[in-house]
Motif scaffolding. Structure first.
Motif, PDB file in Angstrom:
ATOM      1  N   ALA A   1      30.417  15.025  38.813  1.00  0.00           N
ATOM      2  CA  ALA A   1      31.436  15.125  37.767  1.00  0.00           C
ATOM      3  C   ALA A   1      31.402  13.903  36.861  1.00  0.00           C
ATOM      4  N   ALA A   2      31.205  12.726  37.459  1.00  0.00           N
ATOM      5  CA  ALA A   2      31.120  11.502  36.659  1.00  0.00           C
ATOM      6  C   ALA A   2      29.904  11.544  35.742  1.00  0.00           C
ATOM      7  N   THR A   3      28.784  12.083  36.239  1.00  0.00           N
ATOM      8  CA  THR A   3      27.576  12.191  35.424  1.00  0.00           C
ATOM      9  C   THR A   3      27.802  13.125  34.247  1.00  0.00           C
ATOM     10  N   VAL A   4      28.394  14.283  34.509  1.00  0.00           N
ATOM     11  CA  VAL A   4      28.657  15.236  33.431  1.00  0.00           C
ATOM     12  C   VAL A   4      29.554  14.602  32.374  1.00  0.00           C
ATOM     13  N   ARG A   5      30.618  13.953  32.798  1.00  0.00           N
ATOM     14  CA  ARG A   5      31.550  13.351  31.834  1.00  0.00           C
ATOM     15  C   ARG A   5      30.892  12.219  31.057  1.00  0.00           C
ATOM     16  N   ALA A   6      30.016  11.456  31.714  1.00  0.00           N
ATOM     17  CA  ALA A   6      29.382  10.320  31.053  1.00  0.00           C
ATOM     18  C   ALA A   6      28.390  10.758  29.978  1.00  0.00           C
ATOM     19  N   LEU A   7      27.780  11.909  30.152  1.00  0.00           N
ATOM     20  CA  LEU A   7      26.746  12.382  29.225  1.00  0.00           C
ATOM     21  C   LEU A   7      27.293  13.220  28.081  1.00  0.00           C
ATOM     22  N   THR A   8      28.567  13.585  28.149  1.00  0.00           N
ATOM     23  CA  THR A   8      29.090  14.569  27.203  1.00  0.00           C
ATOM     24  C   THR A   8      30.433  14.137  26.637  1.00  0.00           C
ATOM     25  N   TRP A   9      30.859  14.874  25.663  1.00  0.00           N
ATOM     26  CA  TRP A   9      32.237  14.799  25.205  1.00  0.00           C
ATOM     27  C   TRP A   9      32.698  16.218  24.919  1.00  0.00           C
ATOM     28  N   ILE A  10      33.998  16.392  24.793  1.00  0.00           N
ATOM     29  CA  ILE A  10      34.549  17.737  24.658  1.00  0.00           C
ATOM     30  C   ILE A  10      34.465  18.185  23.200  1.00  0.00           C
ATOM     31  N   SER A  11      33.819  19.331  23.014  1.00  0.00           N
ATOM     32  CA  SER A  11      33.726  19.922  21.683  1.00  0.00           C
ATOM     33  C   SER A  11      33.603  21.429  21.834  1.00  0.00           C
ATOM     34  N   ALA A  12      33.580  22.129  20.710  1.00  0.00           N
ATOM     35  CA  ALA A  12      33.518  23.594  20.727  1.00  0.00           C
ATOM     36  C   ALA A  12      32.240  24.057  20.055  1.00  0.00           C
TER      37      ALA A  12
ATOM     38  N   PRO B   1      29.910  26.104  17.601  1.00  0.00           N
ATOM     39  CA  PRO B   1      30.273  26.608  16.267  1.00  0.00           C
ATOM     40  C   PRO B   1      30.618  28.089  16.231  1.00  0.00           C
ATOM     41  N   LEU B   2      29.892  28.924  16.983  1.00  0.00           N
ATOM     42  CA  LEU B   2      30.133  30.357  16.933  1.00  0.00           C
ATOM     43  C   LEU B   2      31.281  30.797  17.832  1.00  0.00           C
ATOM     44  N   VAL B   3      31.711  29.910  18.729  1.00  0.00           N
ATOM     45  CA  VAL B   3      32.777  30.247  19.681  1.00  0.00           C
ATOM     46  C   VAL B   3      33.806  29.117  19.685  1.00  0.00           C
ATOM     47  N   PRO B   4      34.512  28.908  18.577  1.00  0.00           N
ATOM     48  CA  PRO B   4      35.386  27.749  18.461  1.00  0.00           C
ATOM     49  C   PRO B   4      36.592  27.785  19.384  1.00  0.00           C
ATOM     50  N   GLU B   5      36.897  28.958  19.953  1.00  0.00           N
ATOM     51  CA  GLU B   5      38.055  29.036  20.846  1.00  0.00           C
ATOM     52  C   GLU B   5      37.770  28.529  22.242  1.00  0.00           C
ATOM     53  N   ILE B   6      36.526  28.175  22.544  1.00  0.00           N
ATOM     54  CA  ILE B   6      36.158  27.662  23.861  1.00  0.00           C
ATOM     55  C   ILE B   6      35.710  26.212  23.741  1.00  0.00           C
ATOM     56  N   SER B   7      36.276  25.348  24.565  1.00  0.00           N
ATOM     57  CA  SER B   7      35.901  23.938  24.595  1.00  0.00           C
ATOM     58  C   SER B   7      34.988  23.670  25.787  1.00  0.00           C
ATOM     59  N   LEU B   8      34.000  22.809  25.578  1.00  0.00           N
ATOM     60  CA  LEU B   8      33.022  22.512  26.618  1.00  0.00           C
ATOM     61  C   LEU B   8      32.683  21.029  26.633  1.00  0.00           C
ATOM     62  N   HIS B   9      32.204  20.559  27.774  1.00  0.00           N
ATOM     63  CA  HIS B   9      31.588  19.238  27.855  1.00  0.00           C
ATOM     64  C   HIS B   9      30.149  19.369  27.351  1.00  0.00           C
ATOM     65  N   LEU B  10      29.872  18.838  26.159  1.00  0.00           N
ATOM     66  CA  LEU B  10      28.569  19.011  25.527  1.00  0.00           C
ATOM     67  C   LEU B  10      27.968  17.672  25.146  1.00  0.00           C
ATOM     68  N   ALA B  11      26.638  17.605  25.204  1.00  0.00           N
ATOM     69  CA  ALA B  11      25.893  16.444  24.731  1.00  0.00           C
ATOM     70  C   ALA B  11      25.364  16.740  23.335  1.00  0.00           C
ATOM     71  N   GLU B  12      24.907  15.695  22.663  1.00  0.00           N
ATOM     72  CA  GLU B  12      24.418  15.880  21.299  1.00  0.00           C
ATOM     73  C   GLU B  12      22.906  15.926  21.228  1.00  0.00           C
ATOM     74  N   GLU B  13      22.229  15.077  22.004  1.00  0.00           N
ATOM     75  CA  GLU B  13      20.791  14.921  21.856  1.00  0.00           C
ATOM     76  C   GLU B  13      20.098  15.223  23.186  1.00  0.00           C
ATOM     77  N   PRO B  14      19.220  16.224  23.259  1.00  0.00           N
ATOM     78  CA  PRO B  14      18.691  16.674  24.549  1.00  0.00           C
ATOM     79  C   PRO B  14      17.832  15.651  25.279  1.00  0.00           C
ATOM     80  N   PHE B  15      17.006  14.898  24.573  1.00  0.00           N
ATOM     81  CA  PHE B  15      16.099  13.987  25.265  1.00  0.00           C
ATOM     82  C   PHE B  15      16.853  12.824  25.907  1.00  0.00           C
ATOM     83  N   ALA B  16      17.849  12.308  25.202  1.00  0.00           N
ATOM     84  CA  ALA B  16      18.656  11.232  25.775  1.00  0.00           C
ATOM     85  C   ALA B  16      19.412  11.713  26.997  1.00  0.00           C
TER      86      ALA B  16
END
Length: 215
Positions: free
Chosen positions: A6-17, A19-34
């Motif tokens: 859980a700590a790893t997931v939270r450290a790599l991501t931030w909460i955003s939605a 674009p095509l499904v704005p009603e759902i929030s997820l822990h998402l990263a921005e850059e795949p290689f990093a």
């Protein structure tokens, strides 16, 4: 869900939605290689799969959008989200009124991310960290599969499994951005333009579709 994962997931991501499904929030990263490099630190590289769970892929977004817009596909039914990743599609099925939802992914970090994302959206999703391709599934009416045809070998294994389940009477819906390994003979039921995919698909907008698997 372990505290470390859980700590790893939270450290790599931030909460955003997505674009095509704005009603759902997820822990998402921005850059795949990093994100991939970060998951490998302190572990044997061969034991760490790519962090597919940290991104809302175009096929999954299309499938989630379709499920939310056409809730009759899952409402009151038992749903399996195959290779669930972030859990986006599973969460959409729960929000659309599925009787039960199981999100399946073999990556332990994905299993953790699914649990965190389901809680974030106030829905219950059962998580199965197992390879169902080897043992099959019971107690399921509908299988949802997003972005499972990105590799030739994987696409063949997935489609063999999904066709077998379809012959058993289960409904199967796939979401895919029209990748080369997507097989012929599928029935397109919806098409979408998914924005914000430059970091994953090398284009700002990706065409994606939802397909039904015929008997």
């Amino acid at each position: 869900m372990t505290d470390g994962n859980a700590a790893t997931v939270r450290a790599l991501t931030w909460i955003s939605a997505p674009p095509l499904v704005p009603e759902i929030s997820l822990h998402l990263a921005e850059e795949p290689f990093a994100a991939w490099e970060a998951t490998q630190r302190g572990r044997a590289a061969s034991d760490v799969p790519p962090p597919f769970w940290a991104f809302a892929w175009a096929g999954g977004q299309a499938l989630a959008r379709h499920v939310l817009d056409q809730p009759q596909a899952v409402a009151g039914r038992r749903v399996l989200d195959l290779a669930s990743g972030s859990g986006l599609v599973a969460i959409s099925a729960a929000l659309a009124g599925a009787r039960s939802v199981t999100a399946c992914d073999i990556d332990p970090l994905a299993a953790t991310a699914i649990g965190l994302n389901a809680a974030l959206n106030g829905v219950h999703v059962d998580v199965l960290a197992d390879d169902v391709l080897e043992r099959g599934v019971d107690g399921v009416d509908v299988i949802l599969a997003g972005d499972v045809c990105y590799d030739a070998d994987l696409a063949e294994a997935m489609m063999t499994f999904l066709r077998a389940q379809r012959r058993r009477g289960l409904d199967v819906l796939l979401g895919d951005p029209l990748r080369p390994y997507l097989p012929d003979g599928l029935t397109a039921v919806a098409r979408y333009e998914v924005a914000g995919t430059a970091n994953l698909e090398e284009r700002a907008v990706t065409a994606a579709a939802v397909f039904a698997l015929p008997r």
